[in-house]
Design a protein around this motif. Structure first.
Motif, PDB file in Angstrom:
ATOM      1  N   MET A   1     -13.917  22.509  49.189  1.00 51.11           N
ATOM      2  CA  MET A   1     -12.627  21.916  49.598  1.00 51.11           C
ATOM      3  C   MET A   1     -12.727  20.446  50.024  1.00 51.11           C
ATOM      4  SD  MET A   1     -10.357  24.709  51.604  1.00 51.11           S
ATOM      5  CE  MET A   1      -9.051  23.653  52.107  1.00 51.11           C
ATOM      6  N   VAL A   2     -13.973  19.980  50.269  1.00 49.40           N
ATOM      7  CA  VAL A   2     -14.096  18.584  50.738  1.00 49.40           C
ATOM      8  C   VAL A   2     -13.518  17.598  49.723  1.00 49.40           C
ATOM      9  CG1 VAL A   2     -16.088  18.865  52.281  1.00 49.40           C
ATOM     10  CG2 VAL A   2     -16.460  18.421  49.844  1.00 49.40           C
ATOM     11  N   THR A   3     -13.494  18.013  48.466  1.00 49.23           N
ATOM     12  CA  THR A   3     -13.012  17.064  47.447  1.00 49.23           C
ATOM     13  C   THR A   3     -11.474  16.959  47.432  1.00 49.23           C
ATOM     14  OG1 THR A   3     -13.003  18.829  45.821  1.00 49.23           O
ATOM     15  CG2 THR A   3     -14.965  17.435  45.894  1.00 49.23           C
ATOM     16  N   VAL A   4     -10.806  17.981  47.991  1.00 48.46           N
ATOM     17  CA  VAL A   4      -9.333  18.013  47.880  1.00 48.46           C
ATOM     18  C   VAL A   4      -8.651  16.806  48.542  1.00 48.46           C
ATOM     19  CG1 VAL A   4      -7.266  19.341  48.455  1.00 48.46           C
ATOM     20  CG2 VAL A   4      -9.268  20.470  47.511  1.00 48.46           C
ATOM     21  N   PRO A   5      -9.023  16.463  49.807  1.00 49.21           N
ATOM     22  CA  PRO A   5      -8.355  15.291  50.407  1.00 49.21           C
ATOM     23  C   PRO A   5      -8.593  14.017  49.589  1.00 49.21           C
ATOM     24  CG  PRO A   5      -9.777  16.375  52.011  1.00 49.21           C
ATOM     25  CD  PRO A   5      -9.971  17.083  50.718  1.00 49.21           C
ATOM     26  N   VAL A   6      -9.802  13.922  48.993  1.00 50.17           N
ATOM     27  CA  VAL A   6     -10.097  12.722  48.192  1.00 50.17           C
ATOM     28  C   VAL A   6      -9.137  12.682  46.990  1.00 50.17           C
ATOM     29  CG1 VAL A   6     -11.881  11.464  46.935  1.00 50.17           C
ATOM     30  CG2 VAL A   6     -12.506  12.909  48.878  1.00 50.17           C
ATOM     31  N   ILE A   7      -8.991  13.839  46.320  1.00 47.79           N
ATOM     32  CA  ILE A   7      -8.083  13.891  45.165  1.00 47.79           C
ATOM     33  C   ILE A   7      -6.652  13.572  45.612  1.00 47.79           C
ATOM     34  CG2 ILE A   7      -7.095  15.371  43.375  1.00 47.79           C
ATOM     35  CD1 ILE A   7      -9.756  16.808  43.209  1.00 47.79           C
ATOM     36  N   GLY A   8      -6.264  14.129  46.760  1.00 49.35           N
ATOM     37  CA  GLY A   8      -4.912  13.884  47.304  1.00 49.35           C
ATOM     38  C   GLY A   8      -4.703  12.391  47.545  1.00 49.35           C
ATOM     39  N   PHE A   9      -5.719  11.737  48.141  1.00 51.56           N
ATOM     40  CA  PHE A   9      -5.614  10.313  48.443  1.00 51.56           C
ATOM     41  C   PHE A   9      -5.445   9.505  47.144  1.00 51.56           C
ATOM     42  CE2 PHE A   9      -7.875   6.226  48.852  1.00 51.56           C
ATOM     43  CZ  PHE A   9      -7.074   5.623  49.809  1.00 51.56           C
ATOM     44  N   ILE A  10      -6.275   9.876  46.153  1.00 49.89           N
ATOM     45  CA  ILE A  10      -6.198   9.145  44.874  1.00 49.89           C
ATOM     46  C   ILE A  10      -4.827   9.365  44.227  1.00 49.89           C
ATOM     47  CG2 ILE A  10      -7.196   8.930  42.552  1.00 49.89           C
ATOM     48  CD1 ILE A  10      -9.871   9.815  43.807  1.00 49.89           C
ATOM     49  N   ALA A  11      -4.344  10.618  44.322  1.00 50.09           N
ATOM     50  CA  ALA A  11      -3.037  10.923  43.710  1.00 50.09           C
ATOM     51  C   ALA A  11      -1.940  10.075  44.346  1.00 50.09           C
ATOM     52  CB  ALA A  11      -2.727  12.400  43.863  1.00 50.09           C
ATOM     53  N   ILE A  12      -2.001   9.890  45.670  1.00 48.72           N
ATOM     54  CA  ILE A  12      -0.965   9.082  46.353  1.00 48.72           C
ATOM     55  C   ILE A  12      -1.056   7.616  45.921  1.00 48.72           C
ATOM     56  CG2 ILE A  12      -0.223   8.208  48.622  1.00 48.72           C
ATOM     57  CD1 ILE A  12      -1.004  11.060  49.668  1.00 48.72           C
ATOM     58  N   ARG A  13      -2.298   7.099  45.846  1.00 50.31           N
ATOM     59  CA  ARG A  13      -2.489   5.708  45.405  1.00 50.31           C
ATOM     60  C   ARG A  13      -1.957   5.539  43.981  1.00 50.31           C
ATOM     61  NH1 ARG A  13      -3.422   1.420  47.925  1.00 50.31           N
ATOM     62  NH2 ARG A  13      -4.622   0.580  46.190  1.00 50.31           N
ATOM     63  N   PHE A  14      -2.219   6.568  43.187  1.00 51.47           N
ATOM     64  CA  PHE A  14      -1.776   6.552  41.799  1.00 51.47           C
ATOM     65  C   PHE A  14      -0.247   6.434  41.742  1.00 51.47           C
ATOM     66  CE2 PHE A  14      -0.589   9.303  38.062  1.00 51.47           C
ATOM     67  CZ  PHE A  14      -0.934   8.386  37.095  1.00 51.47           C
ATOM     68  N   GLU A  15       0.423   7.241  42.571  1.00 53.83           N
ATOM     69  CA  GLU A  15       1.902   7.223  42.606  1.00 53.83           C
ATOM     70  C   GLU A  15       2.409   5.827  42.981  1.00 53.83           C
ATOM     71  OE1 GLU A  15       4.549   7.441  45.225  1.00 53.83           O
ATOM     72  OE2 GLU A  15       5.885   7.601  43.510  1.00 53.83           O
ATOM     73  N   GLN A  16       1.732   5.232  44.014  1.00 52.58           N
ATOM     74  CA  GLN A  16       2.179   3.908  44.473  1.00 52.58           C
ATOM     75  C   GLN A  16       2.022   2.852  43.384  1.00 52.58           C
ATOM     76  OE1 GLN A  16      -0.355   3.578  47.840  1.00 52.58           O
ATOM     77  NE2 GLN A  16       1.159   4.398  49.286  1.00 52.58           N
ATOM     78  N   ASN A  17       0.972   3.015  42.579  1.00 50.48           N
ATOM     79  CA  ASN A  17       0.718   2.028  41.518  1.00 50.48           C
ATOM     80  C   ASN A  17       1.605   2.226  40.304  1.00 50.48           C
ATOM     81  OD1 ASN A  17      -1.702   0.094  41.859  1.00 50.48           O
ATOM     82  ND2 ASN A  17      -2.254   1.968  42.929  1.00 50.48           N
ATOM     83  N   ILE A  18       1.940   3.481  40.060  1.00 50.94           N
ATOM     84  CA  ILE A  18       2.626   3.753  38.799  1.00 50.94           C
ATOM     85  C   ILE A  18       4.157   3.617  38.929  1.00 50.94           C
ATOM     86  CG2 ILE A  18       3.094   6.268  38.785  1.00 50.94           C
ATOM     87  CD1 ILE A  18       1.338   6.096  36.106  1.00 50.94           C
ATOM     88  N   HIS A  19       4.665   3.744  40.136  1.00 47.26           N
ATOM     89  CA  HIS A  19       6.127   3.691  40.309  1.00 47.26           C
ATOM     90  C   HIS A  19       6.736   2.357  39.841  1.00 47.26           C
ATOM     91  CE1 HIS A  19      10.024   4.839  41.619  1.00 47.26           C
ATOM     92  NE2 HIS A  19      10.103   3.814  42.458  1.00 47.26           N
ATOM     93  N   PRO A  20       6.177   1.207  40.299  1.00 51.12           N
ATOM     94  CA  PRO A  20       6.763  -0.064  39.816  1.00 51.12           C
ATOM     95  C   PRO A  20       6.662  -0.212  38.301  1.00 51.12           C
ATOM     96  CG  PRO A  20       4.947  -0.461  41.355  1.00 51.12           C
ATOM     97  CD  PRO A  20       5.098   0.997  41.257  1.00 51.12           C
ATOM     98  N   VAL A  21       5.579   0.352  37.720  1.00 45.93           N
ATOM     99  CA  VAL A  21       5.435   0.242  36.264  1.00 45.93           C
ATOM    100  C   VAL A  21       6.575   1.000  35.584  1.00 45.93           C
ATOM    101  CG1 VAL A  21       3.893   0.610  34.297  1.00 45.93           C
ATOM    102  CG2 VAL A  21       2.940   0.129  36.539  1.00 45.93           C
ATOM    103  N   PHE A  22       6.873   2.176  36.108  1.00 42.74           N
ATOM    104  CA  PHE A  22       7.968   2.955  35.518  1.00 42.74           C
ATOM    105  C   PHE A  22       9.307   2.252  35.663  1.00 42.74           C
ATOM    106  CE2 PHE A  22       5.397   6.875  35.238  1.00 42.74           C
ATOM    107  CZ  PHE A  22       5.641   7.070  33.882  1.00 42.74           C
ATOM    108  N   ARG A  23       9.467   1.619  36.820  1.00 42.38           N
ATOM    109  CA  ARG A  23      10.726   0.912  37.045  1.00 42.38           C
ATOM    110  C   ARG A  23      10.879  -0.197  35.989  1.00 42.38           C
ATOM    111  NH1 ARG A  23      11.657  -1.071  42.972  1.00 42.38           N
ATOM    112  NH2 ARG A  23      11.366   1.098  43.432  1.00 42.38           N
TER     113      ARG A  23
END
Ligand SMILES: Nc1ncnc2c1ncn2[C@@H]1O[C@H](COP(=O)(O)OP(=O)(O)OP(=O)(O)O)[C@@H](O)[C@H]1O
Length: 600
Positions: free
Chosen positions: A163-185
């Motif tokens: 389970m130690v990897t889950v928070p890391v994946i979660g963190f990356i997923a959030i960063r990913f969302e922040q980066n991809i949203h303006p691109v979609f806009r």
């Protein structure tokens, strides 16, 4: 989630289906997690001890689970499509209704292609997310919850390690969302720019071709297309950066499990069945984590679409009914119009001079007002204010003493008919185009209006007569023919006030003269505004207003104005210069006080 909260009123009434979609998928997923447990039982309790008696039962159990799982998947699909499609239906209706409410000011700067893409692609994006994407996003969450709960149940120590990897994946997923949203806009904005350019090119194809500007248009399109491509490349770059990272970390957890779990099986503190079950469950939990990127994509894309739709839905309607607005009754209205010191400036022209300044006019019922002036002198603006296309900046316009701002809009516009400079025909039959303002008009009334507008003759010569389809899907008509249909459309309404805004400019003088006679006959006792550049259109007016840069510079009847130096006399001289005998006769007639009709 603010965007979706704001859009709640479009899907919340279907919350049962929304819940059905989410719960259906959650149960189907939870059932999927039972397979690794069956495998554990098969290995630990049947294969290793050599007790094969229960294998058939286990297989039937698996089939049973498959059937129930399929049922819940059906519930998810059915409910998801219900909520999504109903939401899209309501959104389309509301957006279209909003487009009907928005005033002229909005359309002065709106772009057709942009509005079209909001009503199609953006609504589609929201439909997909609310119908399916949301359930899938929540499903990932459920899968993590149920998956790890089951893994805990099998072996909590090993589960904690992976389970130690889950928070890391979660963190990356959030960063990913922040980066991809303006691109979609920016992708959505680029699509909209591209649609605008295609739409304008198609609408203006005659101008493009006649100026041989196809290469320029191709270049313009290529620029938009490049922009769109670059935005997608930008999207791919974000994907390329984050996707392998998520995959690497997800696979790391499998490696941890195999290493630590394999060691424990060799030591004897974990059964082989448990290791196989844990591996199966981990695979199930990790798989949607890989898909989390897709779901976040879906979410951000529909969030960007939602923002664009909300921008339209929340657009301020500048012209609307006042509280307790007065309804103008057909019988009560006399049609006495007054402009009291009216000034007006277009909202998008803040730094420029006003379109109208101190405009003063008193139009008794039944009179004909003519308007003359150079282009941009304010003629159209003056009549637009009467039907509240815009509201006056200063002063007031009254009808029978009531400020137009206090009159119910629909009733105000019902009594005023305007024929614009450019006649617009809908893609339907001539009959429906004429009866646009009075859909239940009889065929006799439609034909009568067409006769008055000198249109009946040419309409009858068309192969399908009044049933001929015109406009974009139909056959082309000449400018003068279109104008006559537009005049017939206005006359059919028998309005209290008729406005002809350069509406006969494409007609020959004889036809124009015949139409004028018809109008005089139909509009007896009613008020008419005639905006024109031809003296022949204005000479019979009860009062002619001459405008220059928003101000009235001359006023009076034809006979008076041709004697005054100014624009009216100049125009008269220019238009009759090639017929000096008429000009001379006219002046003689004026001198002797005689009335003589000039038909041009
Ligand atoms: N929708 C609009 N938005 C912003 N400015 C406008 C708009 N319509 C007209 N104007 C400006 O207001 C001024 C008056 O325009 P208006 O259309 O009333 O003139 P007009 O006398 O009817 O001209 P024309 O004879 O060419 O039709 C012009 O400067 C024009 O550029």
């Amino acid at each position: 989630m603010d965007v979706f909260r704001a859009l709640k009123r479009f899907f919340w009434q279907d919350k049962r289906f929304l819940l059905g979609s989410v719960i259906g998928l959650a149960i189907a997923t939870a059932l999927g997690l039972v397979y690794p447990l069956l495998l554990k039982t098969l290995i630990d309790d049947m294969i290793i001890p050599g007790k094969y008696g229960g294998v058939t039962g286990l297989a039937f159990g698996a089939v049973g689970i498959i059937v129930v799982k399929a049922c819940f998947q059906y519930v998810h699909g059915f409910s998801g499509s219900r909520v999504g499609n109903r939401l899209a239906y309501r959104l389309r209706n509301s957006s279209y209704e909003k487009l009907q409410q928005l005033s002229f000011t909005y359309y002065d700067s709106a772009r057709t292609g942009d509005l079209m893409s909001r009503l199609t692609a953006d609504i589609e994006g929201i439909r997909n997310f609310i119908g399916f994407g949301l359930a899938q996003l929540l499903n990932t969450f459920f899968l993590l919850l149920f998956g790890f709960a089951m893994m805990f149940f099998v072996d909590w120590k090993l589960t904690l390690m992976v389970m130690v990897t889950v928070p890391v994946i979660g963190f990356i997923a959030i960063r990913f969302e922040q980066n991809i949203h303006p691109v979609f806009r920016s992708i959505r904005a680029a699509v909209s720019r591209l649609t605008v350019s295609v739409q304008e090119n198609i609408t203006g194809v005659r101008t493009v071709k006649s100026f041989a500007r196809e290469p320029f248009e191709l270049k313009k399109f290529a620029k938009g297309n490049e922009d769109y491509r670059d935005n997608h490349l930008g999207l791919a770059r974000v994907w390329a950066k984050y996707f392998p990272l998520i995959e690497f970390i997800a696979n790391l957890s499998v490696a941890i499990l195999l290493l630590a779990g394999g060691w424990r099986v060799i030591q004897g503190s974990l059964t082989l069945g448990e290791l196989v079950a844990l591996n199966g469950m981990l695979g199930m939990v990790v798989a949607p984590l890989w898909g989390l990127g897709f779901q976040i994509n879906n979410y951000t894309q529909s969030k960007a679409s939602g923002e664009r739709l909300l921008e339209l839905l929340n657009q301020h309607v500048s012209i609307k009914n006042a509280d307790h607005a007065l309804v103008l009754e057909e019988e009560a209205i006399k049609g006495h119009i007054r402009y009291d010191d009216v000034s007006f400036r277009y909202a998008n022209r803040n730094n420029q001079p006003s379109a109208l300044i101190g405009f003063q006019l008193d139009v008794p019922p039944g009179s004909v007002v003519g308007m003359l002036g150079g282009t941009g002198s304010g003629k159209t603006s003056a009549v637009s204010l009467l039907l509240r296309a815009y509201d006056v900046g200063e002063g007031a316009i009254t009808i029978d003493g009531v400020d137009v701002r206090h009159i119910e809009l629909e009733s105000l516009r019902r009594h005023i008919a305007i024929v614009f400079q450019e006649s617009f025909l809908f893609s339907t039959t001539i009959k429906e185009n004429i009866s646009y303002g009075i859909p239940d008009a009889s065929m006799e009334e439609i034909e009568e209006a067409a006769r008055l507008a000198q249109a009946d003759g040419f309409i009858r010569e068309l192969p399908l007569g009044y049933e001929t389809i015109v406009g974009e899907r139909g056959m082309g008509l000449s400018g003068g023919q279109k104008q006559r249909i537009a005049i017939a459309r206005a006359l059919l309404r028998k309005p209290k006030v008729l406005i002809l805004d350069d509406a006969t400019s494409a007609l020959d003088m004889e036809t124009e003269h015949l139409i004028q006679q018809s109008i005089r006959q139909v509009m007896t006792g009613r008020t008419v505004f005639v905006i024109a550049h031809r003296i022949s259109s204005l000479r019979h007016a009860d009062e002619v207003i001459v405008l220059d840069r928003g101000r009235i510079v001359q006023r009076g009847v034809h006979d008076k104005l041709i004697r005054q130096p100014g624009l009216y006399r100049e125009t008269y001289r220019i238009q009759y210069a090639d017929r000096p005998e008429e000009l001379g006769a006219e002046q003689d007639a004026q001198a002797s006080g005689m009335e003589r009709r000039v038909t041009g």
